[in-house]
Scaffold this motif. Structure first.
Motif, mmCIF file in Angstrom:
data_model
loop_
_atom_site.group_PDB
_atom_site.id
_atom_site.type_symbol
_atom_site.label_atom_id
_atom_site.label_comp_id
_atom_site.label_asym_id
_atom_site.label_seq_id
_atom_site.Cartn_x
_atom_site.Cartn_y
_atom_site.Cartn_z
ATOM 1 N N GLN A 248 0.839 -1.201 0.000
ATOM 2 C CA GLN A 248 0.000 0.000 0.000
ATOM 3 C C GLN A 248 0.877 1.256 0.000
ATOM 4 O OE1 GLN A 248 -3.729 0.327 2.344
ATOM 5 N NE2 GLN A 248 -2.616 1.836 3.544
ATOM 6 N N ILE B 287 -5.877 -1.494 1.077
ATOM 7 C CA ILE B 287 -5.520 -2.271 -0.109
ATOM 8 C C ILE B 287 -6.522 -3.407 -0.317
ATOM 9 C CG2 ILE B 287 -3.975 -3.939 0.995
ATOM 10 C CD1 ILE B 287 -2.033 -3.184 -1.402
ATOM 11 N N ASP C 18 -2.729 -0.608 -5.215
ATOM 12 C CA ASP C 18 -4.059 -0.619 -4.617
ATOM 13 C C ASP C 18 -4.627 -2.018 -4.475
ATOM 14 O OD1 ASP C 18 -5.182 -1.058 -7.329
ATOM 15 O OD2 ASP C 18 -4.481 1.003 -7.601
#
Ligand SMILES: [Zn+2]
Length: 411
Positions: free
Chosen positions: A265, A302, A270
């Motif tokens: 992250q 995430i 993502d």
């Protein structure tokens, strides 16, 4: 000769005043923190922070699996730490080279057993756990530190670069970035399948290839070479990046996976794909366990994507996911890295449905260098292309041999 070497080494060490001797893994952990990859943790924790994080699993409201402290083992280190005063400067030394300094804020004792329990998520009887235990000291130190890693001794520190990821992201105007932590020991067609799956759903794929202190059959270099070959020849090269990720002990236990999520992250990814070759395989095969870990985490945004196990199905005649193939287990060939390593170690070529022939050829000529030199000298022309006699190496030899194995006789 040997004793002279040792004397010299001791002589060098004696010249370091007020030094703390730390290992590569500790340097790497300090580096990750310094570069903001463990955020919100941005410094070594003090006693109060350590107790809070270890009790709650939270740091500033975000999940953090265990406290981030520096507590190296060793009698000499213990003496330095016991005598350290607030504000004094300690030199950090790794493998005989100065790698940084730390301004002491406070020194406190740690409960080694408890820390081991935290890091290993309770699994404290494994060999790995015992190795980690030996490296923990009774005293931890906190304070501001800086690392000096320009020395060529520290080239091993060239690792994950947030800058490189951001630059590529900009160049290809990527919106979504997926990360995957892997061993690729060896790289198989399943890895390739997972990469394609990740690239279908995102613009950029960041592969964090684990680098171990003690490499097994296949070292970091050969594993990376094989991955690079696959990427350069069969995948969109500009959409995949490979970085070494040192497999430090903080990642060792079940909760290391949370640290992976925090790290990726912070790298600007993502999504993280937890793949078939995740080092802790037992976690992978028990998806419920992973879900339960990620269900309880706080403020880690995430997206975690679990990939189902893939197998080769002799009825479907292709690679399938266990979830989508209706055929029974006896039709399935599983991709266990230990099985493939066993075949390679025996000097045999793994089936091409499991591994690309070029990858097998690279690995076998790495494991058995110049194995076929005499044979090539004598019979090289048998394998010549277009009737031309050319310089051939073992890698070519394997490839031609594989082609011959796959050639069927006329009926
Ligand atoms: Zn099937």
């Amino acid at each position: 000769m040997e004793s002279q070497k040792r004397n010299n080494a001791q002589g060098e060490i004696k010249t370091f005043q007020n030094a703390l001797f730390i290992d590569k893994e500790a340097v790497f952990a300090l580096l990750l923190c310094q570069e903001g990859l463990l955020a919100p943790v941005s410094h070594l924790m003090n006693e109060e922070e350590m107790q809070e994080v270890d009790a709650t699993g939270l740091y500033r409201g975000q999940s953090f699996p265990f406290s981030f402290v520096l507590a190296p083992s060793g009698k000499r280190n213990a003496i330095v730490l016991q005598n350290a005063q607030e504000g004094s400067v300690i030199t950090l030394v790794c493998e005989g080279n100065i790698c940084g300094e730390l301004i002491v804020d406070s020194v406190f004792t740690i409960d080694k057993q408890q820390r081991l329990f935290k890091i290993m998520s309770g699994d404290i009887y494994s060999q790995k756990a015992q190795d980690i235990y030996k490296r923990l000291g009774n005293y931890a130190v906190c304070g501001k530190y800086s690392l000096f890693l320009n020395n060529e001794q520290f080239t091993f520190m060239h690792h994950v670069s947030k800058q490189a990821i951001l630059q590529t992201k900009k160049n290809i105007q990527a919106n979504n970035v997926t990360a995957m932590v892997l061993d690729a020991s060896p790289a198989t067609r399943i890895h390739e399948r997972i990469f394609r799956f990740a690239l279908d759903e995102s613009d950029l794929l960041v592969l964090l290839l684990l680098r171990h202190q003690n490499e097994g059959l296949l070292d970091f270099h050969i594993r990376k070479t094989c991955l690079q070959f696959i990427i350069e020849n069969y995948l969109p090269t500009n959409r995949i990046l490979i970085f070494p990720l040192d497999d430090i002990y903080l990642f060792a236990g079940t909760h290391g996976i949370i640290l992976d999520a925090i790290l990726t992250q912070n790298l600007g990814c993502d999504r993280i794909v937890i793949g078939e070759n995740y080092p802790n395989l037992t976690i992978y095969y028990d998806n419920q366990k992973i879900y339960s870990i990620f269900d309880t985490i706080k403020d880690i945004k995430i997206n975690v994507k679990l990939v189902n196990e893939f197998v080769y199905c002799s009825q479907c005649n292709t690679i399938v996911s266990l979830k989508t193939c209706p055929h029974g287990n006896h039709h399935h060939i599983h991709y266990h890295s230990g099985f493939l390593q066993g075949i390679l170690q025996a000097g045999l070529i793994p089936p091409t449905i499991l591994m690309r022939k070029e990858v097998s050829a690279k690995i076998l000529s790495y494991l058995y260098p110049k194995r076929f030199s005499p044979l090539l000298k004598q019979f090289g022309t048998m394998f010549a292309n277009n009737g031309m006699i050319e310089e051939q190496d073992d890698e070519d030899f394997y490839l031609k041999l594989i082609d011959l194995y796959q050639t069927h006789s006329l009926k």
